[in-house]
Design a protein around this motif. Structure first.
Motif, short mmCIF file in Angstrom:
data_model
loop_
_atom_site.label_atom_id
_atom_site.label_comp_id
_atom_site.label_asym_id
_atom_site.label_seq_id
_atom_site.Cartn_x
_atom_site.Cartn_y
_atom_site.Cartn_z
N PHE A 51 38.05 50.53 35.28
CA PHE A 51 39.23 49.66 35.32
C PHE A 51 39.81 49.49 33.91
O PHE A 51 41.03 49.57 33.71
N LEU A 52 38.95 49.24 32.92
CA LEU A 52 39.42 49.05 31.55
C LEU A 52 40.03 50.33 30.98
O LEU A 52 41.01 50.27 30.23
N ASP A 53 39.48 51.48 31.37
CA ASP A 53 40.07 52.76 30.95
C ASP A 53 41.47 52.90 31.53
O ASP A 53 42.41 53.32 30.83
N ARG A 54 41.61 52.59 32.80
CA ARG A 54 42.92 52.68 33.44
C ARG A 54 43.91 51.70 32.83
O ARG A 54 45.09 52.02 32.64
N LYS A 55 43.43 50.52 32.52
CA LYS A 55 44.29 49.52 31.88
C LYS A 55 44.83 50.05 30.57
O LYS A 55 46.02 49.87 30.24
N ALA A 56 43.97 50.72 29.80
CA ALA A 56 44.40 51.28 28.52
C ALA A 56 45.41 52.41 28.73
O ALA A 56 46.32 52.60 27.93
N ASP A 57 45.26 53.16 29.83
CA ASP A 57 46.12 54.32 30.08
C ASP A 57 47.44 53.95 30.73
O ASP A 57 48.51 54.44 30.34
N ILE A 58 47.40 53.08 31.75
CA ILE A 58 48.61 52.83 32.55
C ILE A 58 49.00 51.36 32.60
O ILE A 58 49.94 51.00 33.32
N GLY A 59 48.29 50.52 31.86
CA GLY A 59 48.65 49.11 31.81
C GLY A 59 47.93 48.29 32.87
O GLY A 59 47.37 48.82 33.83
N LEU A 60 47.98 46.98 32.67
CA LEU A 60 47.27 46.06 33.56
C LEU A 60 47.78 46.13 34.99
O LEU A 60 46.99 46.13 35.94
N PHE A 61 49.11 46.21 35.15
CA PHE A 61 49.67 46.21 36.51
C PHE A 61 49.22 47.44 37.29
O PHE A 61 48.76 47.35 38.43
N GLY A 62 49.30 48.62 36.64
CA GLY A 62 48.91 49.84 37.33
C GLY A 62 47.42 49.87 37.63
O GLY A 62 47.01 50.28 38.73
N ALA A 73 42.91 49.09 41.62
CA ALA A 73 41.72 48.33 41.99
C ALA A 73 41.92 47.67 43.36
O ALA A 73 40.99 47.64 44.18
N LEU A 74 43.11 47.16 43.63
CA LEU A 74 43.38 46.51 44.91
C LEU A 74 43.32 47.52 46.07
O LEU A 74 43.05 47.13 47.21
#
Length: 335
Positions: free
Chosen positions: A272-283, A288-289
């Motif tokens: 999740f944190l990797d994705r947040k760094a790549d595409i932002g919190l919303f993405g 995750a949802l």
């Protein structure tokens, strides 16, 4: 049975360890029962291999294997074990060292397949980290079963580094050969834990003595403190593979499932944190949802990380000072 000479092979996997490798090798050379030291230079870009060869004391006990590229500690250790012959195998990390006389009483007896002693953790910034003032502890031997070992590797938030998996047992080569066991070369995290679980699943007798003979230097840039998200996934999958392939006692099965879920939670949080760094919190939140099953691990992990940051900021729980010991032990009264 007491081992005195020509019994132990010391295996050191090293990458860019020119600052510490001589200390590690010299600590092994001073032990008379060490027959051979195999250093595997795992694709270093510094002088690790040269310093390792120069550290030999003239006894010819040091062998250096140079890999042309980094293959990871599991591959390196398997290479060393395959090239060596001594009946006992001892793993030594390249930035750690043995305390003098480590093996004198540790190896007594025939009632074990793996035997480990206590570890002292030392700050690298100490005046002389290689010469700690270590008390004489009562041996208080005991045996670890599979369930107990696995439970001892489930991290607790706020706890200092010091799980049972950090112990550095001496292993009988015959046991590894008889059961066809070696390090899983797909793992770059938890490779020791995985091997010991598979040994215990095959019936290994894992003995612990509480006397201290291993010095672990705590460094801010230690490789063992760094891992990729994929490393967590592979270790989680290794747990699942053991569950699928081994007939384990019920308590060990339950413990291994808990350990696997613990790893899965850490993996999902990191992903999740990797994705947040790549595409932002919303993405990252949307992804995750789409998989509600991971939400407890993600939400719980974020909350725990926030609390840990506050705890450290405000000093709600003091860190254990160094030096400290992995295993609780009682000192022997000195006459």
């Amino acid at each position: 049975m007491a081992y005195h000479r020509h019994a132990v092979c010391v295996v050191i996997a090293a990458k860019n360890a020119e600052a510490t490798i001589r200390r590690a090798i010299e600590s092994a050379l001073r032990e008379e029962c060490v027959a051979e030291i195999v250093v595997v230079d795992d694709g270093s870009s510094d002088a690790t291999a040269t310093i390792s060869g120069d550290a030999d004391d003239g006894s010819g006990r040091v062998q250096v294997i140079e890999l042309d590229r980094n293959r990871g500690p599991s591959f390196a250790r398997n290479q060393a074990i395959a090239r060596s012959k001594a009946p006992l195998v001892a793993i030594l990390d390249a930035d750690d060292f043995f305390l003098a006389g480590r093996f004198k009483t540790m190896l007594d007896g025939d009632d074990w397949d793996l035997v480990a002693d206590n570890i002292v953790f030392i700050d690298e910034r100490s005046t002389n980290p290689a010469a700690p003032d270590v008390p004489v502890f009562e041996a208080a031997p005991r045996f670890l079963d599979l369930a107990g070992f696995i439970e001892g590797n489930i991290s607790r938030r706020g706890a200092s580094r010091g799980e049972i998996g950090f112990l550095k047992p001496v292993i009988r080569r015959e046991f590894l050969v008889r059961h066809g066991l070696r390090y899983d070369e797909s793992l770059r995290l938890g490779e020791d834990y995985d091997l010991y679980v598979r040994c215990l699943a095959k019936g290994a007798r894992y003995k612990i003595v509480h006397g201290c003979g291993y010095g672990a230097v705590v460094r801010a840039d230690s490789l063992s403190g760094k891992h990729r998200t994929e490393d967590l996934k592979q270790l989680y999958e290794a747990d699942l593979a053991i569950l699928a392939s081994q007939r384990l006692p019920a308590n060990a099965q339950a413990a291994l499932r808990r350990h696997a879920e613990h790893l899965r939670g850490r993996y999902e949080l990191r992903r999740f944190l990797d994705r947040k760094a790549d595409i932002g919190l919303f993405g990252a939140g949307l992804k995750a949802l789409a998989n509600p099953g991971i939400m407890p691990a993600v939400a719980g992990g974020i909350a725990a990380d926030k609390f840990e940051a506050l705890r450290r900021r405000f000093g709600w729980q003091a860190e254990q000072p160094l030096p400290r010991y992995l295993l609780p032990a009682s000192t022997i009264a000195q006459k």
